[in-house]
Design a protein around this motif. Structure first.
Motif, short mmCIF file in Angstrom:
data_model
loop_
_atom_site.label_atom_id
_atom_site.label_comp_id
_atom_site.label_asym_id
_atom_site.label_seq_id
_atom_site.Cartn_x
_atom_site.Cartn_y
_atom_site.Cartn_z
N GLU A 1 0.99 -9.29 -6.01
CA GLU A 1 1.34 -9.37 -7.43
C GLU A 1 0.23 -8.77 -8.29
OE1 GLU A 1 2.74 -12.55 -10.85
OE2 GLU A 1 2.71 -13.19 -8.76
N THR A 2 -1.00 -9.04 -7.96
CA THR A 2 -2.14 -8.48 -8.69
C THR A 2 -2.11 -6.95 -8.63
OG1 THR A 2 -3.47 -10.43 -8.31
CG2 THR A 2 -4.67 -8.41 -8.83
N ILE A 3 -1.84 -6.40 -7.45
CA ILE A 3 -1.76 -4.95 -7.31
C ILE A 3 -0.64 -4.38 -8.18
CG2 ILE A 3 -1.19 -3.07 -5.71
CD1 ILE A 3 -2.64 -4.76 -3.52
N CYS A 4 0.54 -4.99 -8.12
CA CYS A 4 1.68 -4.52 -8.92
C CYS A 4 1.34 -4.55 -10.41
CB CYS A 4 2.90 -5.39 -8.66
SG CYS A 4 3.57 -5.25 -7.00
N ARG A 5 0.79 -5.64 -10.87
CA ARG A 5 0.47 -5.78 -12.29
C ARG A 5 -0.65 -4.82 -12.71
NH1 ARG A 5 3.58 -9.57 -14.42
NH2 ARG A 5 4.29 -11.32 -13.16
N SER A 6 -1.54 -4.46 -11.78
CA SER A 6 -2.61 -3.52 -12.12
C SER A 6 -2.06 -2.13 -12.46
CB SER A 6 -3.64 -3.42 -10.98
OG SER A 6 -3.13 -2.68 -9.89
N TYR A 7 -0.84 -1.85 -12.02
CA TYR A 7 -0.18 -0.58 -12.36
C TYR A 7 0.76 -0.73 -13.56
CZ TYR A 7 -1.90 1.55 -8.09
OH TYR A 7 -2.70 2.06 -7.11
N GLU B 1 0.83 -1.21 0.00
CA GLU B 1 0.00 0.00 0.00
C GLU B 1 0.86 1.26 0.00
OE1 GLU B 1 -3.28 0.27 -0.42
OE2 GLU B 1 -3.33 -1.90 -0.67
N ASP B 2 1.99 1.20 0.73
CA ASP B 2 2.89 2.35 0.81
C ASP B 2 3.59 2.62 -0.53
OD1 ASP B 2 2.49 2.89 3.61
OD2 ASP B 2 3.69 1.10 4.01
N ALA B 3 3.69 1.60 -1.34
CA ALA B 3 4.40 1.73 -2.63
C ALA B 3 3.49 2.18 -3.77
CB ALA B 3 5.06 0.41 -2.98
N ARG B 4 2.20 2.29 -3.54
CA ARG B 4 1.27 2.63 -4.62
C ARG B 4 1.64 3.92 -5.36
NH1 ARG B 4 -3.90 0.01 -5.18
NH2 ARG B 4 -4.18 -1.57 -3.58
N SER B 5 2.07 4.94 -4.64
CA SER B 5 2.44 6.20 -5.30
C SER B 5 3.64 6.02 -6.22
CB SER B 5 2.77 7.28 -4.26
OG SER B 5 1.64 7.60 -3.50
N ILE B 6 4.55 5.15 -5.84
CA ILE B 6 5.69 4.85 -6.70
C ILE B 6 5.21 4.14 -7.96
CG2 ILE B 6 7.87 3.60 -6.87
CD1 ILE B 6 8.13 3.97 -3.80
N PHE B 7 4.30 3.18 -7.79
CA PHE B 7 3.75 2.48 -8.94
C PHE B 7 3.03 3.44 -9.87
CE2 PHE B 7 3.04 -1.48 -6.05
CZ PHE B 7 4.39 -1.74 -6.06
#
Length: 132
Positions: free
Chosen positions: A35-41, A10-16
């Motif tokens: 992994e799903t969150i990362c790939r969604s970006y 969650e903390d990395a979302r802005s970076i993504f």
């Protein structure tokens, strides 16, 4: 020290959001949800646990953004650019206030505010301001 130096997905979302498809997330033990969150970006996910292939990946990249893990030391050892995100309770080797590394000339250090362990918001804002 893992509790203090780890950054949640969650903390990395802005970076993504900032880098999106230009990021490769290196996390061998990533959960399917993460992994799903990362790939969604639009991020790729690197789950290979081999140091040789990770070294080749880092050498082929423009740089590394990471918390205090072996990846930061690998990047430093091969002379790769590394933006290191540190807890307000850092490991001794990074010092308490330095914004560059005595160990690795290509490291820039971004630190949590003192007294706010686990709060990565300001660290991420400082990091992203360097890229705008």
């Amino acid at each position: 020290n893992d509790y203090f130096r780890s950054m949640g997905i969650e903390d990395a979302r802005s970076i993504f959001e900032c880098f999106g498809g230009n990021l490769i997330v290196v996390q061998p033990d990533i959960t399917p949800e993460e992994e799903t969150i990362c790939r969604s970006y639009g991020c790729d996910v690197w789950k290979d646990k081999g140091w040789g292939s990770l070294t080749a990946l880092i050498k082929a990249s423009d740089g590394v953004i990471c918390v205090d893990t072996a990846i930061s030391h690998l990047a430093g050892a091969i002379g790769a650019k590394c933006d290191l995100l540190l807890s307000c309770i850092p490991d001794w080797r990074w010092g308490m206030r330095e914004l560059d590394s005595k160990l690795y000339k290509n490291h820039r250090i971004f630190r949590q505010e003192y007294g706010y362990p686990g709060d990565w918001r300001f660290v991420v804002c400082d990091l992203l301001s360097e890229y705008k």
